[in-house]
Design an enzyme around this catalytic site. Structure first.
Site, mmCIF file in Angstrom:
data_model
loop_
_atom_site.group_PDB
_atom_site.id
_atom_site.type_symbol
_atom_site.label_atom_id
_atom_site.label_comp_id
_atom_site.label_asym_id
_atom_site.label_seq_id
_atom_site.Cartn_x
_atom_site.Cartn_y
_atom_site.Cartn_z
ATOM 1 N N LYS A 75 60.338 61.420 -27.129
ATOM 2 C CA LYS A 75 59.243 61.960 -27.945
ATOM 3 C C LYS A 75 59.736 63.098 -28.842
ATOM 4 C CE LYS A 75 56.817 63.455 -24.401
ATOM 5 N NZ LYS A 75 57.676 63.126 -23.257
ATOM 6 N N ARG A 114 59.346 65.254 -11.774
ATOM 7 C CA ARG A 114 58.635 65.187 -13.060
ATOM 8 C C ARG A 114 58.181 63.761 -13.353
ATOM 9 N NH1 ARG A 114 62.985 67.344 -16.821
ATOM 10 N NH2 ARG A 114 61.472 67.168 -18.508
#
Ligand code: AMP
Length: 215
Positions: free
Chosen positions: A13, A171
């Site tokens: 991203k 995560r």
């Protein structure tokens, strides 16, 4: 052009948001970068956020929503923006919807970067980031020309504290549990575009442009 880039940590991203934002002359609003800046400055917000970030957990919604609300209030977001790493929970997505409604604007497209878990693990644990300009490298797949130095600005490369294998695994669990429900959230609003996130950055960049144009 008001975009959200959605995807697991390491999905690309940031790389794609940085490139498209520069090309379009609009800001990349990366909550992870904003939080790391607050940590580096040693502000109260930074000290509070660091404890969550170090263990791979999400910073509380109200903290991040406050940061984004303030950032979206600045005039450089008028022509558009790319939200990178926000929203990450349904609560954040709902808060964003309210914020944009107050300003009588809407998100145009949500681009989801689809990358397999094995690839995410490989990317994140080998990732190195420039302290100067934020450019990212990989010790094996895209090493810098001079070890430890950024090709673009000469800045020092470092490994993020949360890119250790144990924290990366944590995560990814947090992503699956708290962030992936946003795929349905945006799909049901007709905003979601899926991009295959494995390939060269240039190939992926072209797919992002197609996704944003809706073709
Ligand atoms: P990132 O650079 O996007 O991978 O973010 C690094 C860390 O910052 C995350 O693991 C979270 O601890 C925190 N963070 C970044 N963005 C958000 C967000 N939208 N909501 C909650 N925590 C966030």
């Amino acid at each position: 052009m008001r975009l959200i880039f959605l995807g697991a940590p390491g999905a690309g991203k940031g790389t794609q948001a940085r490139a498209l934002a520069a090309q379009q002359g609009i800001p990349q609003i990366a909550t992870g970068d904003m939080l790391r800046e607050a940590v580096a400055k040693g502000s109260r917000l930074g000290t509070e956020a660091k404890a969550y970030m170090d263990r791979g957990a999400l910073v509380p919604d109200e903290v991040v929503v406050g940061l984004v609300a303030e950032r979206l209030g600045r005039s450089d977001t008028k022509p558009g923006f790319i939200l990178d790493g926000f929203p990450r929970t349904v609560v954040q997505a709902e808060a964003l919807e309210r914020l944009l409604k107050e300003r009588e604007i809407e998100v145009d497209r949500v681009v989801f970067f689809d990358v397999s878990e094995g690839e995410l693990l490989r990317r994140l644990t080998g990732r190195r980031v420039c302290r100067g300009c934020g450019a990212t490298y990989h010790v094996v797949f895209s090493p810098p020309e001079r070890a430890g130095k950024c090709d673009r600005c000469g800045g020092e490369l470092y490994q993020r504290d949360d890119d250790s294998e144990a924290t990366v695994r944590r995560r990814l669990v947090v992503y699956t549990e708290q962030t992936s429900p946003l795929l349905d959230y945006y799909q049901s609003r007709g905003l979601l575009a899926r991009v295959a996130g494995e390939g060269s950055p240039e190939e992926i960049g072209r797919a992002v442009v197609r996704a944003v144009r809706g073709r």
